[in-house]
Design a protein around this motif. Structure first.
Motif, PDB file in Angstrom:
ATOM      1  N   TYR A  98       0.836  -1.179   0.000  1.00  0.00           N
ATOM      2  CA  TYR A  98       0.000   0.000   0.000  1.00  0.00           C
ATOM      3  C   TYR A  98       0.879   1.239   0.000  1.00  0.00           C
ATOM      4  O   TYR A  98       1.929   1.278   0.606  1.00  0.00           O
ATOM      5  N   GLY A  99       0.398   2.234  -0.688  1.00  0.00           N
ATOM      6  CA  GLY A  99       1.137   3.482  -0.750  1.00  0.00           C
ATOM      7  C   GLY A  99       2.233   3.434  -1.788  1.00  0.00           C
ATOM      8  O   GLY A  99       2.317   2.534  -2.613  1.00  0.00           O
ATOM      9  N   LYS A 100       3.107   4.403  -1.724  1.00  0.00           N
ATOM     10  CA  LYS A 100       4.195   4.528  -2.680  1.00  0.00           C
ATOM     11  C   LYS A 100       5.290   3.499  -2.371  1.00  0.00           C
ATOM     12  O   LYS A 100       5.735   3.379  -1.232  1.00  0.00           O
ATOM     13  N   PRO A 101       5.746   2.744  -3.381  1.00  0.00           N
ATOM     14  CA  PRO A 101       6.820   1.778  -3.126  1.00  0.00           C
ATOM     15  C   PRO A 101       8.094   2.501  -2.678  1.00  0.00           C
ATOM     16  O   PRO A 101       8.417   3.569  -3.185  1.00  0.00           O
ATOM     17  N   GLN A 102       8.773   1.889  -1.732  1.00  0.00           N
ATOM     18  CA  GLN A 102       9.988   2.500  -1.204  1.00  0.00           C
ATOM     19  C   GLN A 102      11.113   1.487  -1.224  1.00  0.00           C
ATOM     20  O   GLN A 102      10.895   0.288  -1.304  1.00  0.00           O
ATOM     21  N   ASN A 103      12.321   2.010  -1.128  1.00  0.00           N
ATOM     22  CA  ASN A 103      13.476   1.129  -1.001  1.00  0.00           C
ATOM     23  C   ASN A 103      13.439   0.511   0.390  1.00  0.00           C
ATOM     24  O   ASN A 103      13.003   1.124   1.354  1.00  0.00           O
ATOM     25  N   TRP A 104      13.916  -0.703   0.460  1.00  0.00           N
ATOM     26  CA  TRP A 104      13.863  -1.423   1.730  1.00  0.00           C
ATOM     27  C   TRP A 104      14.987  -1.040   2.676  1.00  0.00           C
ATOM     28  O   TRP A 104      14.807  -1.032   3.882  1.00  0.00           O
ATOM     29  N   PHE A 105      16.184  -0.750   2.133  1.00  0.00           N
ATOM     30  CA  PHE A 105      17.362  -0.631   2.992  1.00  0.00           C
ATOM     31  C   PHE A 105      18.158   0.632   2.688  1.00  0.00           C
ATOM     32  O   PHE A 105      18.042   1.226   1.614  1.00  0.00           O
ATOM     33  N   ASP A 106      19.012   0.959   3.613  1.00  0.00           N
ATOM     34  CA  ASP A 106      19.925   2.087   3.469  1.00  0.00           C
ATOM     35  C   ASP A 106      20.971   1.750   2.407  1.00  0.00           C
ATOM     36  O   ASP A 106      21.363   0.602   2.228  1.00  0.00           O
ATOM     37  N   SER A 107      21.444   2.761   1.717  1.00  0.00           N
ATOM     38  CA  SER A 107      22.410   2.543   0.637  1.00  0.00           C
ATOM     39  C   SER A 107      23.766   2.065   1.162  1.00  0.00           C
ATOM     40  O   SER A 107      24.579   1.549   0.401  1.00  0.00           O
ATOM     41  N   SER A 108      24.029   2.214   2.452  1.00  0.00           N
ATOM     42  CA  SER A 108      25.300   1.722   2.990  1.00  0.00           C
ATOM     43  C   SER A 108      25.303   0.201   3.136  1.00  0.00           C
ATOM     44  O   SER A 108      26.357  -0.423   3.219  1.00  0.00           O
ATOM     45  N   VAL A 109      24.126  -0.421   3.147  1.00  0.00           N
ATOM     46  CA  VAL A 109      24.032  -1.869   3.310  1.00  0.00           C
ATOM     47  C   VAL A 109      23.886  -2.561   1.954  1.00  0.00           C
ATOM     48  O   VAL A 109      24.537  -3.565   1.693  1.00  0.00           O
ATOM     49  N   PHE A 110      23.017  -2.037   1.099  1.00  0.00           N
ATOM     50  CA  PHE A 110      22.777  -2.631  -0.214  1.00  0.00           C
ATOM     51  C   PHE A 110      22.978  -1.565  -1.284  1.00  0.00           C
ATOM     52  O   PHE A 110      22.594  -0.412  -1.096  1.00  0.00           O
ATOM     53  N   SER A 111      23.508  -1.978  -2.398  1.00  0.00           N
ATOM     54  CA  SER A 111      23.686  -1.020  -3.493  1.00  0.00           C
ATOM     55  C   SER A 111      22.464  -0.950  -4.394  1.00  0.00           C
ATOM     56  O   SER A 111      22.277   0.025  -5.099  1.00  0.00           O
ATOM     57  N   CYS A 112      21.607  -1.958  -4.371  1.00  0.00           N
ATOM     58  CA  CYS A 112      20.428  -1.933  -5.239  1.00  0.00           C
ATOM     59  C   CYS A 112      19.341  -1.068  -4.616  1.00  0.00           C
ATOM     60  O   CYS A 112      19.274  -0.892  -3.411  1.00  0.00           O
ATOM     61  N   ARG A 113      18.485  -0.515  -5.456  1.00  0.00           N
ATOM     62  CA  ARG A 113      17.332   0.289  -5.043  1.00  0.00           C
ATOM     63  C   ARG A 113      16.111  -0.337  -5.692  1.00  0.00           C
ATOM     64  O   ARG A 113      15.991  -0.324  -6.912  1.00  0.00           O
ATOM     65  N   SER A 114      15.239  -0.900  -4.878  1.00  0.00           N
ATOM     66  CA  SER A 114      14.094  -1.604  -5.434  1.00  0.00           C
ATOM     67  C   SER A 114      12.982  -1.689  -4.401  1.00  0.00           C
ATOM     68  O   SER A 114      13.254  -1.777  -3.201  1.00  0.00           O
ATOM     69  N   PRO A 115      11.740  -1.692  -4.871  1.00  0.00           N
ATOM     70  CA  PRO A 115      10.634  -1.932  -3.942  1.00  0.00           C
ATOM     71  C   PRO A 115      10.433  -3.426  -3.677  1.00  0.00           C
ATOM     72  O   PRO A 115       9.619  -3.803  -2.853  1.00  0.00           O
TER      73      PRO A 115
END
Length: 179
Positions: free
Chosen positions: A27-44
């Protein structure tokens, strides 16, 4: 089974769980799950993060890495698996609709139902008015004392019916002005 094998098995299980979670509506706007310092991918999608951790594990299993590189990869993998584990524990909060959205949806449904009920009631009352007018016209054809009494009673009912029609129309008008 060695530690890397155990980790590979755990990541495979996490991937299966992530695929199931990604299929659920969010529900709502999809967001990235994790901080960029932990994972390099950006995905809902949670599966993309598990796949990144699996790629790091595969890279770690190659033999031609320096000990410093292996140590960095182990540290990164440790952070990623820890973050993934926390995400799986808290996945319910990300996929539940906001309480406000649920309340708004319920209010809209109630208003819609109320509106439909009012329009149905208006239609029924208009049909009743039409039938009363037909009955009055039939009663007016007969000039007997009984027919006059019946005509007066029907006119009284017609008056109440028209008052009810006015009340229903006002309710509909109020409801539409609130929206």
């Amino acid at each position: 089974m060695d530690l890397l094998g155990t980790l590979a098995h755990q990541l495979q299980q996490l991937k299966q769980q992530a695929e199931q979670i990604d299929q659920q509506p969010s529900y709502g706007k999809p967001q990235n799950w994790f901080d960029s310092s932990v994972f390099s991918c950006r995905s809902p999608h949670l599966t993309d993060y598990v796949l990144e951790a699996q790629r790091h594990l595969q890279h770690l299993q190659t033999n031609n890495l320096s000990s410093a590189t292996k140590q960095r990869l182990v540290q990164r993998l440790s952070e990623q698996t820890s973050a993934l584990t926390r995400a799986f524990r808290n996945v319910d909060t990300r996929h539940k609709p906001a309480a406000k959205a649920v309340k708004v949806k319920a209010a809209v449904q109630q208003l819609s139902a109320t509106s439909q009920q009012l329009y149905q009631q208006l239609s029924d009352t208009q049909e009743f008015e039409r039938r009363l007018l037909d009955m009055i016209s039939l009663a007016n054809r007969d000039n007997s004392a009984d027919a006059i009494q019946r005509s007066l009673a029907l006119h009284a009912r017609l008056g109440r019916c028209r008052k009810a029609l006015t009340d229903i129309e006002l309710q509909i008008q109020d409801l539409e002005q609130r929206n």
